[in-house]
Write a protein that holds these residues in place. Sequence first.
Motif, mmCIF file in Angstrom:
data_model
loop_
_atom_site.group_PDB
_atom_site.id
_atom_site.type_symbol
_atom_site.label_atom_id
_atom_site.label_comp_id
_atom_site.label_asym_id
_atom_site.label_seq_id
_atom_site.Cartn_x
_atom_site.Cartn_y
_atom_site.Cartn_z
ATOM 1 N N THR A 1 -7.075 -0.598 9.990
ATOM 2 C CA THR A 1 -6.232 -0.140 9.392
ATOM 3 C C THR A 1 -6.056 -0.543 7.904
ATOM 4 N N PRO A 2 -5.498 0.276 6.700
ATOM 5 C CA PRO A 2 -5.347 0.494 5.030
ATOM 6 C C PRO A 2 -4.120 -0.641 5.269
ATOM 7 N N CYS A 3 -4.207 -1.060 4.049
ATOM 8 C CA CYS A 3 -3.204 -1.692 4.062
ATOM 9 C C CYS A 3 -3.102 -2.808 2.623
ATOM 10 N N LEU A 4 -2.047 -3.068 1.923
ATOM 11 C CA LEU A 4 -2.140 -4.097 0.723
ATOM 12 C C LEU A 4 -2.648 -5.096 0.842
ATOM 13 N N VAL B 1 -8.068 5.548 2.645
ATOM 14 C CA VAL B 1 -6.824 5.868 1.554
ATOM 15 C C VAL B 1 -6.708 7.256 0.020
ATOM 16 N N ALA B 2 -7.114 7.453 -0.227
ATOM 17 C CA ALA B 2 -7.280 8.924 -0.941
ATOM 18 C C ALA B 2 -6.733 9.922 -0.298
ATOM 19 N N SER B 3 -7.467 10.047 0.990
ATOM 20 C CA SER B 3 -7.063 11.250 2.028
ATOM 21 C C SER B 3 -5.808 11.150 1.823
ATOM 22 N N ILE B 4 -4.875 9.643 2.272
ATOM 23 C CA ILE B 4 -3.882 9.967 3.204
ATOM 24 C C ILE B 4 -2.961 10.120 2.315
ATOM 25 N N GLU B 5 -2.805 10.048 1.028
ATOM 26 C CA GLU B 5 -2.337 9.786 -0.358
ATOM 27 C C GLU B 5 -1.860 11.385 -1.207
ATOM 28 N N GLY B 6 -2.937 11.835 -0.982
ATOM 29 C CA GLY B 6 -3.806 12.676 -2.141
ATOM 30 C C GLY B 6 -4.580 12.395 -3.090
ATOM 31 N N VAL C 1 -6.025 -11.085 -9.741
ATOM 32 C CA VAL C 1 -4.864 -9.565 -9.493
ATOM 33 C C VAL C 1 -3.826 -9.727 -8.403
ATOM 34 N N ASP C 2 -3.136 -9.375 -9.092
ATOM 35 C CA ASP C 2 -1.455 -9.756 -7.207
ATOM 36 C C ASP C 2 -1.770 -8.696 -6.348
ATOM 37 N N ILE C 3 -2.280 -7.018 -6.522
ATOM 38 C CA ILE C 3 -2.550 -6.612 -5.306
ATOM 39 C C ILE C 3 -3.507 -6.031 -5.220
ATOM 40 N N GLY C 4 -4.000 -5.434 -3.943
ATOM 41 C CA GLY C 4 -5.049 -4.506 -4.167
ATOM 42 C C GLY C 4 -5.009 -3.725 -2.853
ATOM 43 N N ILE C 5 -5.818 -3.005 -2.823
ATOM 44 C CA ILE C 5 -6.192 -2.309 -1.046
ATOM 45 C C ILE C 5 -7.532 -2.395 -0.404
ATOM 46 N N GLY C 6 -6.797 -2.556 0.772
ATOM 47 C CA GLY C 6 -8.215 -3.099 1.879
ATOM 48 C C GLY C 6 -7.597 -3.027 3.380
ATOM 49 N N TRP C 7 -8.728 -3.502 4.263
ATOM 50 C CA TRP C 7 -7.832 -2.981 5.333
ATOM 51 C C TRP C 7 -7.122 -4.331 5.549
ATOM 52 N N ASN C 8 -6.814 -4.214 6.871
ATOM 53 C CA ASN C 8 -5.536 -5.717 7.425
ATOM 54 C C ASN C 8 -6.508 -7.041 7.799
ATOM 55 N N GLU D 1 -8.311 -16.831 2.100
ATOM 56 C CA GLU D 1 -7.133 -18.160 2.423
ATOM 57 C C GLU D 1 -5.932 -18.166 1.676
ATOM 58 N N ASN D 2 -6.059 -17.012 0.047
ATOM 59 C CA ASN D 2 -4.872 -16.927 -0.557
ATOM 60 C C ASN D 2 -4.507 -15.299 -0.840
ATOM 61 N N ALA D 3 -4.845 -14.826 0.282
ATOM 62 C CA ALA D 3 -4.058 -13.655 0.682
ATOM 63 C C ALA D 3 -3.445 -13.103 1.929
ATOM 64 N N GLN D 4 -2.906 -11.785 1.759
ATOM 65 C CA GLN D 4 -2.734 -11.898 3.108
ATOM 66 C C GLN D 4 -1.747 -10.006 3.156
ATOM 67 N N SER D 5 -1.888 -9.489 4.453
ATOM 68 C CA SER D 5 -2.076 -8.229 4.571
ATOM 69 C C SER D 5 -0.595 -7.567 4.599
ATOM 70 N N SER D 6 0.343 -7.082 3.469
ATOM 71 C CA SER D 6 1.121 -6.142 3.811
ATOM 72 C C SER D 6 0.714 -4.644 4.285
ATOM 73 N N GLU D 7 1.960 -4.149 5.611
ATOM 74 C CA GLU D 7 1.687 -3.056 5.905
ATOM 75 C C GLU D 7 2.541 -2.039 5.294
ATOM 76 N N VAL D 8 1.396 -1.118 5.107
ATOM 77 C CA VAL D 8 2.283 0.275 4.403
ATOM 78 C C VAL D 8 2.775 1.570 5.617
ATOM 79 N N GLN D 9 3.774 2.013 6.220
ATOM 80 C CA GLN D 9 4.438 2.066 6.906
ATOM 81 C C GLN D 9 3.440 3.868 6.892
ATOM 82 N N SER D 10 3.290 4.858 5.791
ATOM 83 C CA SER D 10 3.243 5.939 5.765
ATOM 84 C C SER D 10 1.216 6.011 5.973
ATOM 85 N N TRP D 11 1.054 4.323 6.011
ATOM 86 C CA TRP D 11 -0.751 4.654 5.922
ATOM 87 C C TRP D 11 -1.455 4.403 7.459
ATOM 88 N N GLN D 12 -0.098 3.406 8.740
ATOM 89 C CA GLN D 12 -0.434 3.066 9.675
ATOM 90 C C GLN D 12 -1.758 4.370 10.558
#
Lengths: 216, 268, 266
Positions: B115-118, B155-160, B190-197, B204-215
Amino acid sequence: MIELSQVNLRRGGFHLKNLSMKVDQVGLHLLTGQTGAGKTSIVEAIGGLHPVESGTVRLRGLDVTNASPERRCIGYLPQDVALFGHLSVRENLRFSCRARRWTPKRTKERVESLSEALGLAGLLDRYPMNLSGGQQQCVALGRALASEPDILCLDEPFAALDAQTREKLIQWFQGYVQENEVTVLAVTHQPQWLQAEARSIWNIDRQGNLGVGPSS
Amino acid sequence: MIRWVVTSLILVAVAGALIYRAGGASLTAKPVPGLPPARIRLLCAAGLAPVMAELVGAFESNVKVDVSYKGSAQLVAEHRIAQSGDILIAADTFYHQSLIDRGLCSPAVTVAYQTPCLIIADRIAKIESPQKALTSGKFRTSIPKRDHAAIGRLVASIEGAERYDAFARQATVTRETVSQVAGDVDQGIVDIGIGWNTTALQFENAQSSEVQSWQQHRSSIGISILSSTENEDAARKFEQFLVGKVASSIWRQHGYAVDDEASAEVQP
Amino acid sequence: MTRGDRNFIKVLGAVAVVYIGLLLAMVLANLILVANDSASAWATLTRAEIQQAIFLSLGTSLLSAVLSVWIGTGIAYLVSRQQFPGRRLVDFLMDMPIFLPPLVIGISLLILFRRTPLSMLDSAVGIAFYVPAIVLAQSIVGVAFVYRTMKATFDTISVRQERIAQSLGCSRFGAFCKVTLPQSQQGLITAAAIAWARSFGEFGPVLVFAGSIRGRTEVMPVSIYLELNSGNLSGAVIIALMMIVIAAAVLLVARVAADDRRGGGR
């Protein structure tokens, strides 16, 4: 022994036309002329180091115009001596014996006798860069004589020597030429050193005319 | 000269010994088709490397699986030239389509989902609105290119496309693969990226953050047998293994979702 | 030295210090990263496929260097000594692997060996995606570097020496072996070292033409790529440090050998 007929030579902007010469006696022959007249080009053409444009070069009666240098079996001493800097004096002296596949025993004897005669006996393990100009010339002469060629082309062979050494060496060399029945063409601009023994003296002038004649 | 010939021969012998030590005849000899142990080559999306290494390790069979890891788009483009290898597993079944259209591989069988997430750095507490965070300029961002990375395309197809391009314009850096994006976050570039869950789990130093509309927009990872295969039986064996229960639990350990039938098998 | 001269030297010195400082800082940054995560870095080095990659890298780069030296030296001698039509074109073509992007070399090799009649050879022997592909990709670039170095070397050695060797009874080949080659030893060692270093670090063509197959065509640069892709940064960096150590050792030996040839008069 050495014969050029209608030879044309070109070297850069320098052009020698219709050179003909014939050396058919064993013994010492001189080629004289002013600096830049083309003496070196002529001996290089005989040795095969420099190609001729047209005409024929004959050695021992055979046409060698297109033969590579190693097929001409002559001993060549270049003006700039051009010793092999990566080889010791001993290795320089035995170079042609090795190339002509002499046995190691014969090669060793030849190197010993030559180095003795040329005053190089104590220098055999030195490298050319550690020799004086005169010593280098002796090594180059020895290198040209080593495999006993019956024709020698020597370009200013005694120029770098001091008077005393020169006289000694010329004396030895004349003996060597007689004893071994060698044909020698020596380029020199100081023919007085050798002319007493010379069978013929060739002269080339500024216009490129080559002929038998007295030295200038 | 002789010295150079001898030196060269010695060096060649040393080189031969080193290559032999590295893996011996198996590295150079082309396998004879049909004779055990069979050897198959798997073209696999680079982002799947950690889970695939474990899956291949767990595949107990007389079939030896060599895995070639690259970005999905590159794998597919190169396969159109090379046409060698046995199995393709791209980051998204979308990539299989161009090979299927050309008759170069079989239709894809889906084996897992992601699933795509931040992907956010550990120090970032919470992202209120992902879309705003990506365009506000408040955060440094790493965005996967939409024509290079599967995640970018999805993600481009979801967000436009327009909005996605706005993300890219605001980005500190744009990348070709999701692993590079996660690496940027992990290393504090960087602080934020787009990736898979599943991606953040490898770092080690990164975690995923769900995006409701991408779920609900999952990406399916599929397996195709390539028509260049010289060892279809062995390839099928591996395909079956990948949808079996052992494989399913490995997929899940790495954060991937698997189909219900498979998951039902895993439950006691 | 005038004040102007001193300033000139100072500026050059400053440029050198900044550049070399940057290089050393890069290595130091790697060391710090590995030191902070030494456990997983060492764990990477002890993995079987990484050890395999180290041996494979050493073996293939050595083989490629030897091949490159023989082929590159031969062509360099030909172009340096022989006049023939198209000589300038050959000289230009020999630079092609240097100016072409590495990926293009890889793709071109792949097309050549998979999409032309040569693919029959590939199917029979197994070149693309096998070890021969690594050696081929490495030596294509290696030859170009050997060629440049050796052509410059041969150009500085006078043709006269060879002609004189010929007048003393050597064939052209004999003159090459006995006169030219011994005098180009220093150039040869330098060329071999450059070819080896290029081959050792070659990545683009290897990735495409040999594939990045774990444990089969995985050389050290490919290991770095694979480790980065699976998020193992410290693992990637320690492989890079290992490459630096190996290359420094090999190039140091080559330099000592080359200086030896220059100093000894031999």
